[in-house]
Design a protein around this motif. Structure first.
Motif, PDB file in Angstrom:
ATOM      1  N   MET A  21       0.844  -1.202   0.000  1.00  0.00           N
ATOM      2  CA  MET A  21       0.000   0.000   0.000  1.00  0.00           C
ATOM      3  C   MET A  21       0.874   1.246   0.000  1.00  0.00           C
ATOM      4  O   MET A  21       1.825   1.359   0.783  1.00  0.00           O
ATOM      5  CB  MET A  21      -0.907   0.013   1.242  1.00  0.00           C
ATOM      6  N   GLY A  22       0.596   2.177  -0.905  1.00  0.00           N
ATOM      7  CA  GLY A  22       1.325   3.438  -0.934  1.00  0.00           C
ATOM      8  C   GLY A  22       0.836   4.356   0.177  1.00  0.00           C
ATOM      9  O   GLY A  22      -0.077   4.038   0.925  1.00  0.00           O
ATOM     10  N   GLU A  23       1.497   5.494   0.292  1.00  0.00           N
ATOM     11  CA  GLU A  23       1.106   6.450   1.326  1.00  0.00           C
ATOM     12  C   GLU A  23      -0.281   6.985   1.022  1.00  0.00           C
ATOM     13  O   GLU A  23      -0.566   7.417  -0.089  1.00  0.00           O
ATOM     14  CB  GLU A  23       2.122   7.589   1.377  1.00  0.00           C
ATOM     15  N   TRP A  24      -1.132   6.984   2.048  1.00  0.00           N
ATOM     16  CA  TRP A  24      -2.521   7.401   1.852  1.00  0.00           C
ATOM     17  C   TRP A  24      -2.701   8.838   2.317  1.00  0.00           C
ATOM     18  O   TRP A  24      -2.161   9.255   3.347  1.00  0.00           O
ATOM     19  CB  TRP A  24      -3.445   6.479   2.635  1.00  0.00           C
ATOM     20  N   GLN A  25      -3.462   9.589   1.539  1.00  0.00           N
ATOM     21  CA  GLN A  25      -3.815  10.957   1.896  1.00  0.00           C
ATOM     22  C   GLN A  25      -5.342  11.075   1.951  1.00  0.00           C
ATOM     23  O   GLN A  25      -6.035  10.464   1.128  1.00  0.00           O
ATOM     24  CB  GLN A  25      -3.260  11.949   0.864  1.00  0.00           C
ATOM     25  N   PRO A  26      -5.883  11.821   2.910  1.00  0.00           N
ATOM     26  CA  PRO A  26      -7.343  12.011   2.963  1.00  0.00           C
ATOM     27  C   PRO A  26      -7.866  12.524   1.629  1.00  0.00           C
ATOM     28  O   PRO A  26      -7.268  13.394   0.992  1.00  0.00           O
ATOM     29  CB  PRO A  26      -7.521  13.042   4.076  1.00  0.00           C
ATOM     30  N   ALA A  27      -9.025  11.972   1.243  1.00  0.00           N
ATOM     31  CA  ALA A  27      -9.595  12.325  -0.056  1.00  0.00           C
ATOM     32  C   ALA A  27     -10.582  13.480   0.035  1.00  0.00           C
ATOM     33  O   ALA A  27     -10.987  14.031  -0.988  1.00  0.00           O
ATOM     34  CB  ALA A  27     -10.293  11.104  -0.666  1.00  0.00           C
ATOM     35  N   ASN A  28     -10.974  13.860   1.259  1.00  0.00           N
ATOM     36  CA  ASN A  28     -11.983  14.908   1.415  1.00  0.00           C
ATOM     37  C   ASN A  28     -11.873  15.518   2.802  1.00  0.00           C
ATOM     38  O   ASN A  28     -11.095  15.053   3.653  1.00  0.00           O
ATOM     39  CB  ASN A  28     -13.389  14.333   1.168  1.00  0.00           C
ATOM     40  N   VAL A  29     -12.658  16.545   3.029  1.00  0.00           N
ATOM     41  CA  VAL A  29     -12.625  17.253   4.310  1.00  0.00           C
ATOM     42  C   VAL A  29     -13.048  16.338   5.454  1.00  0.00           C
ATOM     43  O   VAL A  29     -12.493  16.404   6.568  1.00  0.00           O
ATOM     44  CB  VAL A  29     -13.533  18.500   4.257  1.00  0.00           C
ATOM     45  N   PHE A  30     -14.015  15.475   5.201  1.00  0.00           N
ATOM     46  CA  PHE A  30     -14.476  14.548   6.237  1.00  0.00           C
ATOM     47  C   PHE A  30     -13.315  13.684   6.737  1.00  0.00           C
ATOM     48  O   PHE A  30     -13.108  13.531   7.951  1.00  0.00           O
ATOM     49  CB  PHE A  30     -15.598  13.671   5.695  1.00  0.00           C
ATOM     50  N   GLU A  31     -12.560  13.111   5.822  1.00  0.00           N
ATOM     51  CA  GLU A  31     -11.444  12.266   6.229  1.00  0.00           C
ATOM     52  C   GLU A  31     -10.347  13.073   6.922  1.00  0.00           C
ATOM     53  O   GLU A  31      -9.689  12.564   7.834  1.00  0.00           O
ATOM     54  CB  GLU A  31     -10.889  11.527   5.016  1.00  0.00           C
ATOM     55  N   GLU A  32     -10.166  14.318   6.517  1.00  0.00           N
ATOM     56  CA  GLU A  32      -9.194  15.176   7.196  1.00  0.00           C
ATOM     57  C   GLU A  32      -9.612  15.415   8.643  1.00  0.00           C
ATOM     58  O   GLU A  32      -8.792  15.301   9.568  1.00  0.00           O
ATOM     59  CB  GLU A  32      -9.070  16.508   6.460  1.00  0.00           C
ATOM     60  N   ARG A  33     -10.884  15.738   8.855  1.00  0.00           N
ATOM     61  CA  ARG A  33     -11.374  15.988  10.220  1.00  0.00           C
ATOM     62  C   ARG A  33     -11.311  14.722  11.060  1.00  0.00           C
ATOM     63  O   ARG A  33     -10.977  14.761  12.256  1.00  0.00           O
ATOM     64  CB  ARG A  33     -12.811  16.514  10.170  1.00  0.00           C
TER      65      ARG A  33
END
Length: 308
Positions: A1-13
């Motif tokens: 699995m590569g490095e994951w980044q939040p895809a939206n504001v919900f995942e960031e919060r």
């Protein structure tokens, strides 16, 4: 699995709250979220059935969901490219096994593992919890279908208590056909529908919400314990606080000899889809008053005029 980044504001919060250990806020976010359930490419194309995506460990079996399609692809290492979207109540209505838990974002840094009891309570909060979250919502209106033979006990014998299961009136406000309503509630139309094709509805304000217990439980001791519940019922009881109907999201409550409040009403929903109020309970006099109303369109308990 590569490095994951939040895809939206919900995942960031969600990630920020988890990083500081604010699990209460995390759960509040998850309660109203929509989730992606991984499905195979063949299932997405309609070539094979959609199955529940699960993984198992020594503790239990977990239903796998993700907070976005991007999270799903990253968390599964690209093994799944397609998904179906469902809310937490939709998952609860179709929950395949009360012993299963919910794995949210497995394989990602921002992940959660919820026991089945936590899933049930997040998906279907109690009336008390609803009121705490939204105090401005007011007193909930609940209702219960009456068998034709039971109407006499109220109108003729003066019955003013109710026991058994009732449901949130708001959740069925869109249903205007007697047989459809009975079916939505998982009840027998043959038993509930009158000879004229109507159903009789007892409707009232749920004063004292702690008296209306959400029926978390199971069909035996094991499944009841799995959801940290308190009630055992025969199938098709699902134990997650919803009526046993996968196609409907109708909250139900169990009551035991609850006294009906002033203004409780009995309605008839006709085969034409028209509601008519037939009686109102006068708590001051301790009796039901028969009323003759014009048809009503909104089941809010405030329409019509009465005659003694």
């Amino acid at each position: 699995m590569g490095e994951w980044q939040p895809a939206n504001v919900f995942e960031e919060r969600l990630g920020e709250a988890l990083a500081v250990g604010d699990l209460v806020f995390c759960l509040g976010l998850l309660r109203h979220a929509e989730f992606v359930l991984p499905i195979t490419t063949a299932a997405a194309a309609g070539h094979e059935p959609v199955v529940w995506p699960i993984e198992a460990d020594d503790e239990r079996t977990w239903l796998m969901v993700y907070t976005s399609i991007e999270a799903m692809r990253a968390g599964t290492g690209g093994a799944f490219q397609h998904g179906r979207v469902a809310s937490l109540p939709e998952l609860a209505a179709a929950w395949p096994d009360l012993r299963w838990g919910l794995a949210i974002n497995p394989g990602l840094p921002v992940h959660f593992f919820l026991e089945p009891g936590a899933v049930a309570r997040l998906a279907v909060p109690s009336l008390v919890q609803d009121r705490e979250v939204e105090p401005e919502s007011g007193v909930a209106i609940v209702q219960k279908l009456l068998r034709p033979r039971d109407v006499h006990a109220y109108l003729a014998d003066g019955e003013f208590r109710v026991s058994g299961y009732c449901h949130h009136a708001l959740d069925v406000a869109h249903i205007a056909t007697p047989t459809v309503l009975a079916d939505a509630l998982g009840q027998s139309a043959e038993e509930m529908v009158t000879e004229e094709g109507s159903v009789v509805i007892l409707r009232w304000y749920a004063v004292g919400p702690d008296l209306y217990r959400t029926p978390y439980g199971g069909v035996d001791e094991e499944t009841m314990t799995a959801v940290a519940g308190w009630v055992i019922e025969e199938p098709p009881f699902i134990g997650m606080g919803l009526v046993p109907n996968v196609g409907q999201l109708i909250r139900e409550y169990k009551v035991d000899g609850v006294e009906l409040p002033y203004g409780a009403e009995i309605y008839e929903l006709t085969i034409e889809g028209v509601e008519r109020r037939r009686a109102m309970y006068d708590g001051d006099l301790g009796r039901w008053r028969v009323v003759h109303d014009a048809p009503v369109g909104v089941p809010d308990g405030r329409h019509g005029s009465e005659s003694s």
